[in-house]
Design an enzyme around this catalytic site. Structure first.
Site, PDB file in Angstrom:
ATOM      1  N   HIS A 132       0.847  -1.204   0.000  1.00 41.16           N
ATOM      2  CA  HIS A 132       0.000   0.000   0.000  1.00 41.16           C
ATOM      3  C   HIS A 132       0.879   1.250   0.000  1.00 41.16           C
ATOM      4  CE1 HIS A 132      -3.139  -2.517   2.351  1.00 41.16           C
ATOM      5  NE2 HIS A 132      -3.662  -2.290   1.161  1.00 41.16           N
ATOM      6  N   LYS A 149     -17.141  -6.549   5.096  1.00 48.11           N
ATOM      7  CA  LYS A 149     -15.995  -7.245   5.689  1.00 48.11           C
ATOM      8  C   LYS A 149     -16.191  -7.374   7.188  1.00 48.11           C
ATOM      9  CE  LYS A 149     -12.300  -6.576   2.339  1.00 48.11           C
ATOM     10  NZ  LYS A 149     -11.014  -5.958   2.026  1.00 48.11           N
ATOM     11  N   ARG A 178      -2.098  -5.737  -8.744  1.00 52.81           N
ATOM     12  CA  ARG A 178      -1.120  -6.795  -8.496  1.00 52.81           C
ATOM     13  C   ARG A 178      -1.182  -7.889  -9.552  1.00 52.81           C
ATOM     14  NH1 ARG A 178      -3.160  -7.118  -2.431  1.00 52.81           N
ATOM     15  NH2 ARG A 178      -4.959  -6.462  -3.627  1.00 52.81           N
TER      16      ARG A 178
HETATM   17  P1  ADP Z   1      -5.824  -5.671   0.500  1.00 54.91           P
HETATM   18  O1  ADP Z   1      -6.132  -6.181  -0.883  1.00 54.91           O
HETATM   19  O2  ADP Z   1      -4.395  -5.790   0.886  1.00 54.91           O
HETATM   20  O3  ADP Z   1      -6.800  -6.086   1.563  1.00 54.91           O
HETATM   21  P2  ADP Z   1      -7.101  -3.118   0.320  1.00 54.91           P
HETATM   22  O4  ADP Z   1      -8.470  -3.616   0.147  1.00 54.91           O
HETATM   23  O5  ADP Z   1      -6.847  -2.261   1.514  1.00 54.91           O
HETATM   24  O6  ADP Z   1      -5.971  -4.157   0.428  1.00 54.91           O
HETATM   25  O7  ADP Z   1      -6.612  -2.442  -1.026  1.00 54.91           O
HETATM   26  C1  ADP Z   1      -6.472  -1.083  -1.246  1.00 54.91           C
HETATM   27  C2  ADP Z   1      -5.759  -0.834  -2.539  1.00 54.91           C
HETATM   28  O8  ADP Z   1      -4.379  -1.162  -2.390  1.00 54.91           O
HETATM   29  C3  ADP Z   1      -6.238  -1.637  -3.739  1.00 54.91           C
HETATM   30  O9  ADP Z   1      -6.209  -0.794  -4.857  1.00 54.91           O
HETATM   31  C4  ADP Z   1      -5.211  -2.720  -3.896  1.00 54.91           C
HETATM   32  O10 ADP Z   1      -5.076  -3.152  -5.212  1.00 54.91           O
HETATM   33  C5  ADP Z   1      -3.962  -1.984  -3.452  1.00 54.91           C
HETATM   34  N1  ADP Z   1      -2.927  -2.883  -2.966  1.00 54.91           N
HETATM   35  C6  ADP Z   1      -3.023  -3.716  -1.927  1.00 54.91           C
HETATM   36  N2  ADP Z   1      -1.866  -4.393  -1.764  1.00 54.91           N
HETATM   37  C7  ADP Z   1      -1.029  -3.963  -2.743  1.00 54.91           C
HETATM   38  C8  ADP Z   1       0.309  -4.289  -3.135  1.00 54.91           C
HETATM   39  N3  ADP Z   1       1.005  -5.234  -2.492  1.00 54.91           N
HETATM   40  N4  ADP Z   1       0.855  -3.643  -4.185  1.00 54.91           N
HETATM   41  C9  ADP Z   1       0.121  -2.722  -4.847  1.00 54.91           C
HETATM   42  N5  ADP Z   1      -1.145  -2.380  -4.551  1.00 54.91           N
HETATM   43  C10 ADP Z   1      -1.710  -2.985  -3.512  1.00 54.91           C
END
Ligand code: ADP
Length: 166
Positions: A17, A41, A91
């Site tokens: 993130h 969730k 990803r």
């Molecule tokens: P997660 O999928 O980890 O539960 P979130 O729902 O909080 O995360 O995702 C928020 C945003 O961060 C989304 O756009 C997701 O694609 C992006 N994201 C999550 N993990 C990564 C990562 N390792 N690299 C790039 N973007 C990421």
């Protein structure tokens, strides 16, 4: 002024993130990390207040990054800003399918709202909050997965969870 909104559950924030947030902060005037309170969730690891606080501490060194939380739809929230753009990390193909659908839904609600994607850094393509929660549950070392300053409290929270649920 161009604002990027980076929405997510951040339960907890990972280095994946943070990588997207930092890159967005170089492209946009301001980045707003939005902790979306997702009713779907169930039983998050951290409360919204805890997540806001953890994200705030992780982005403290970036002067143009702000943090907020909201329980309304992201597409509605974005109306508060003129010309805000959603910025998301991609990803894998599975992220793409989901994000493509989300963008169509968002455009139905707020046709002006654009979403831009940054490809995940190679180092973090495997990394998600659920991977962190799983590793923490088994007491694994979280180095290289989450910001250093948050490691101890994530490990502690997982320990409390293990004691509660056996
Ligand atoms: P997660 O999928 O980890 O539960 P979130 O729902 O909080 O995360 O995702 C928020 C945003 O961060 C989304 O756009 C997701 O694609 C992006 N994201 C999550 N993990 C990564 C990562 N390792 N690299 C790039 N973007 C990421």
């Amino acid at each position: 002024m161009r604002t990027a909104i980076c929405p997510g559950s951040f339960d907890p924030i990972t280095l994946g993130h943070l990588n997207i947030i930092r890159r967005a902060s170089r492209i946009f005037d301001q980045v707003l990390v939005l902790i979306a309170v997702n009713a779907g969730k169930k039983s998050p690891m951290f409360t919204v207040e805890e997540r806001v606080d953890m994200v705030r501490r992780s982005v403290a060194r970036y002067p143009n990054v702000l943090v907020d939380s909201s329980d309304c739809l992201v597409a509605e929230y974005a109306r508060r800003f003129e010309n805000a753009v959603l910025v998301k990390g991609l990803r894998a193909a599975s992220d793409f399918d989901y994000e493509f659908q989300m963008d169509l839904i968002n455009k139905n609600i707020n046709p002006q709202l654009e979403t831009m994607f940054l490809t995940a850094s190679g180092k973090y393509t495997f990394l998600s909050s659920s991977v962190v929660r799983e590793m923490a549950h088994y007491g694994a070392d979280l180095s290289g997965l989450v910001p250093d300053e948050l490691k101890a409290e994530i490990e502690e929270k997982a320990k409390i969870g293990r004691q509660k649920h056996g």
